[in-house]
Write a protein that holds these residues in place. Structure first.
Motif, PDB file in Angstrom:
ATOM      1  N   VAL A 157      -2.451   0.357  18.175  1.00 34.40           N
ATOM      2  CA  VAL A 157      -1.418  -0.595  18.567  1.00 34.40           C
ATOM      3  C   VAL A 157      -1.448  -1.778  17.599  1.00 34.40           C
ATOM      4  N   PHE A 158      -0.260  -2.196  17.128  1.00 35.10           N
ATOM      5  CA  PHE A 158      -0.172  -3.320  16.205  1.00 35.10           C
ATOM      6  C   PHE A 158       1.146  -4.049  16.434  1.00 35.10           C
ATOM      7  N   VAL A 159       1.262  -5.231  15.874  1.00 38.07           N
ATOM      8  CA  VAL A 159       2.505  -5.995  15.959  1.00 38.07           C
ATOM      9  C   VAL A 159       3.418  -5.511  14.832  1.00 38.07           C
ATOM     10  N   LYS A 160       4.533  -4.916  15.216  1.00 42.06           N
ATOM     11  CA  LYS A 160       5.445  -4.316  14.249  1.00 42.06           C
ATOM     12  C   LYS A 160       6.256  -5.389  13.536  1.00 42.06           C
ATOM     13  N   THR A 161       6.309  -5.264  12.225  1.00 40.73           N
ATOM     14  CA  THR A 161       7.141  -6.141  11.418  1.00 40.73           C
ATOM     15  C   THR A 161       8.169  -5.260  10.733  1.00 40.73           C
ATOM     16  N   ILE A 162       8.062  -5.112   9.436  1.00 45.21           N
ATOM     17  CA  ILE A 162       9.025  -4.276   8.712  1.00 45.21           C
ATOM     18  C   ILE A 162       8.522  -2.850   8.497  1.00 45.21           C
ATOM     19  N   ARG A 163       7.280  -2.589   8.829  1.00 44.50           N
ATOM     20  CA  ARG A 163       6.686  -1.272   8.623  1.00 44.50           C
ATOM     21  C   ARG A 163       6.398  -0.590   9.952  1.00 44.50           C
ATOM     22  N   ASN A 164       6.306   0.741   9.906  1.00 44.86           N
ATOM     23  CA  ASN A 164       5.956   1.530  11.088  1.00 44.86           C
ATOM     24  C   ASN A 164       4.462   1.837  11.147  1.00 44.86           C
ATOM     25  N   ILE A 165       3.712   1.221  10.250  1.00 51.86           N
ATOM     26  CA  ILE A 165       2.269   1.453  10.219  1.00 51.86           C
ATOM     27  C   ILE A 165       1.534   0.120  10.283  1.00 51.86           C
ATOM     28  N   CYS A 166       0.298   0.176  10.723  1.00 54.77           N
ATOM     29  CA  CYS A 166      -0.511  -1.044  10.841  1.00 54.77           C
ATOM     30  C   CYS A 166      -0.933  -1.521   9.446  1.00 54.77           C
ATOM     31  N   HIS A 167      -1.477  -2.724   9.407  1.00 49.39           N
ATOM     32  CA  HIS A 167      -1.868  -3.333   8.138  1.00 49.39           C
ATOM     33  C   HIS A 167      -2.978  -2.531   7.446  1.00 49.39           C
ATOM     34  N   THR A 168      -3.914  -2.030   8.218  1.00 51.87           N
ATOM     35  CA  THR A 168      -5.015  -1.240   7.651  1.00 51.87           C
ATOM     36  C   THR A 168      -4.481   0.009   6.963  1.00 51.87           C
ATOM     37  N   CYS A 169      -3.573   0.730   7.633  1.00 50.57           N
ATOM     38  CA  CYS A 169      -2.989   1.943   7.040  1.00 50.57           C
ATOM     39  C   CYS A 169      -2.104   1.593   5.847  1.00 50.57           C
ATOM     40  N   TYR A 170      -1.433   0.470   5.914  1.00 50.66           N
ATOM     41  CA  TYR A 170      -0.604   0.023   4.789  1.00 50.66           C
ATOM     42  C   TYR A 170      -1.470  -0.192   3.552  1.00 50.66           C
ATOM     43  N   LEU A 171      -2.606  -0.867   3.729  1.00 55.17           N
ATOM     44  CA  LEU A 171      -3.504  -1.100   2.592  1.00 55.17           C
ATOM     45  C   LEU A 171      -4.038   0.220   2.040  1.00 55.17           C
ATOM     46  N   GLU A 172      -4.333   1.169   2.936  1.00 59.10           N
ATOM     47  CA  GLU A 172      -4.809   2.488   2.502  1.00 59.10           C
ATOM     48  C   GLU A 172      -3.718   3.214   1.709  1.00 59.10           C
ATOM     49  N   GLU A 173      -2.472   3.130   2.179  1.00 63.74           N
ATOM     50  CA  GLU A 173      -1.362   3.759   1.448  1.00 63.74           C
ATOM     51  C   GLU A 173      -1.160   3.123   0.083  1.00 63.74           C
ATOM     52  N   GLU A 174      -1.327   1.821   0.008  1.00 63.89           N
ATOM     53  CA  GLU A 174      -1.188   1.144  -1.281  1.00 63.89           C
ATOM     54  C   GLU A 174      -2.269   1.608  -2.257  1.00 63.89           C
ATOM     55  N   LYS A 175      -3.490   1.830  -1.762  1.00 62.64           N
ATOM     56  CA  LYS A 175      -4.552   2.370  -2.621  1.00 62.64           C
ATOM     57  C   LYS A 175      -4.178   3.758  -3.121  1.00 62.64           C
ATOM     58  N   MET A 176      -3.618   4.589  -2.220  1.00 70.47           N
ATOM     59  CA  MET A 176      -3.200   5.940  -2.620  1.00 70.47           C
ATOM     60  C   MET A 176      -2.088   5.864  -3.661  1.00 70.47           C
ATOM     61  N   PHE A 177      -1.119   4.959  -3.455  1.00 73.00           N
ATOM     62  CA  PHE A 177      -0.036   4.816  -4.426  1.00 73.00           C
ATOM     63  C   PHE A 177      -0.593   4.396  -5.785  1.00 73.00           C
ATOM     64  N   ASP A 178      -1.490   3.415  -5.782  1.00 73.16           N
ATOM     65  CA  ASP A 178      -2.086   2.957  -7.041  1.00 73.16           C
ATOM     66  C   ASP A 178      -2.804   4.094  -7.757  1.00 73.16           C
ATOM     67  N   LYS A 179      -3.490   4.949  -6.992  1.00 73.62           N
ATOM     68  CA  LYS A 179      -4.206   6.081  -7.570  1.00 73.62           C
ATOM     69  C   LYS A 179      -3.225   7.073  -8.206  1.00 73.62           C
ATOM     70  N   VAL A 180      -2.134   7.381  -7.482  1.00 65.53           N
ATOM     71  CA  VAL A 180      -1.126   8.310  -8.001  1.00 65.53           C
ATOM     72  C   VAL A 180      -0.441   7.722  -9.232  1.00 65.53           C
ATOM     73  N   TYR A 181      -0.045   6.461  -9.151  1.00 60.55           N
ATOM     74  CA  TYR A 181       0.670   5.834 -10.258  1.00 60.55           C
ATOM     75  C   TYR A 181      -0.227   5.716 -11.495  1.00 60.55           C
ATOM     76  N   ALA A 182      -1.504   5.377 -11.293  1.00 64.90           N
ATOM     77  CA  ALA A 182      -2.437   5.294 -12.422  1.00 64.90           C
ATOM     78  C   ALA A 182      -2.576   6.657 -13.094  1.00 64.90           C
ATOM     79  N   PHE A 183      -2.617   7.719 -12.299  1.00 64.15           N
ATOM     80  CA  PHE A 183      -2.705   9.074 -12.863  1.00 64.15           C
ATOM     81  C   PHE A 183      -1.457   9.405 -13.672  1.00 64.15           C
ATOM     82  N   LEU A 184      -0.282   9.079 -13.120  1.00 66.03           N
ATOM     83  CA  LEU A 184       0.975   9.431 -13.785  1.00 66.03           C
ATOM     84  C   LEU A 184       1.286   8.554 -14.998  1.00 66.03           C
ATOM     85  N   ARG A 185       0.699   7.383 -15.072  1.00 63.15           N
ATOM     86  CA  ARG A 185       0.947   6.499 -16.219  1.00 63.15           C
ATOM     87  C   ARG A 185       0.332   7.041 -17.499  1.00 63.15           C
TER      88      ARG A 185
END
Length: 133
Positions: free
Chosen positions: A13-41
């Motif tokens: 349970v979290f306070v919903k803002t503009i995302r459908n995921i909590c802050h912890t999961c958002y930070l985890e997704e950002e790490k995954m994005f950075d990993k994918v983008y670094a690989f593709l660069r």
């Protein structure tokens, strides 16, 4: 006013803002994005397929697909980064449907429209019954 919601990833349970995921999961997704983008660069990795990116980074395929659909990874730069059409499974780089499925739906709609027009043009005949008296 703030709204409580369940995180789409971890169900916390979290306070919903503009995302459908909590802050912890958002930070985890950002790490995954950075990993994918670094690989593709890296120049030699720019032609990697979805499967190759998944294997090299460990990021789930559905998460990579979401990055592409959200426009965070531009397929113009990464031409082999495709995902399956929602209808037939053919590889596509944008949208939800491939060109063949879109064409088939458009053709089906044209047929349905012509049929509706034909039915609307069809005149109904009414007969008046008269008494012979």
């Amino acid at each position: 006013m703030a709204e409580l919601a369940h995180c789409a990833n971890c169900d916390k349970v979290f306070v919903k803002t503009i995302r459908n995921i909590c802050h912890t999961c958002y930070l985890e997704e950002e790490k995954m994005f950075d990993k994918v983008y670094a690989f593709l660069r890296i120049k030699e990795n720019r032609s990697a397929t979805l499967q190759e990116v998944h294997e090299a980074t460990g990021v789930p395929e559905k998460t990579i697909i979401r990055f592409v659909k959200e426009g965070r990874l531009r397929t113009a730069k990464f031409t082999n980064l495709t995902y399956p059409c929602d209808s037939c499974g053919a590889p596509i780089t944008s949208g939800k449907l491939c060109k063949n499925c879109v064409s088939k739906i458009e053709a089906d709609l044209e047929v349905a429209e012509r049929e509706a027009e034909r039915k609307a043009k069809r005149q109904k005949t009414y007969f008046l019954l008269e008494d012979d008296e």
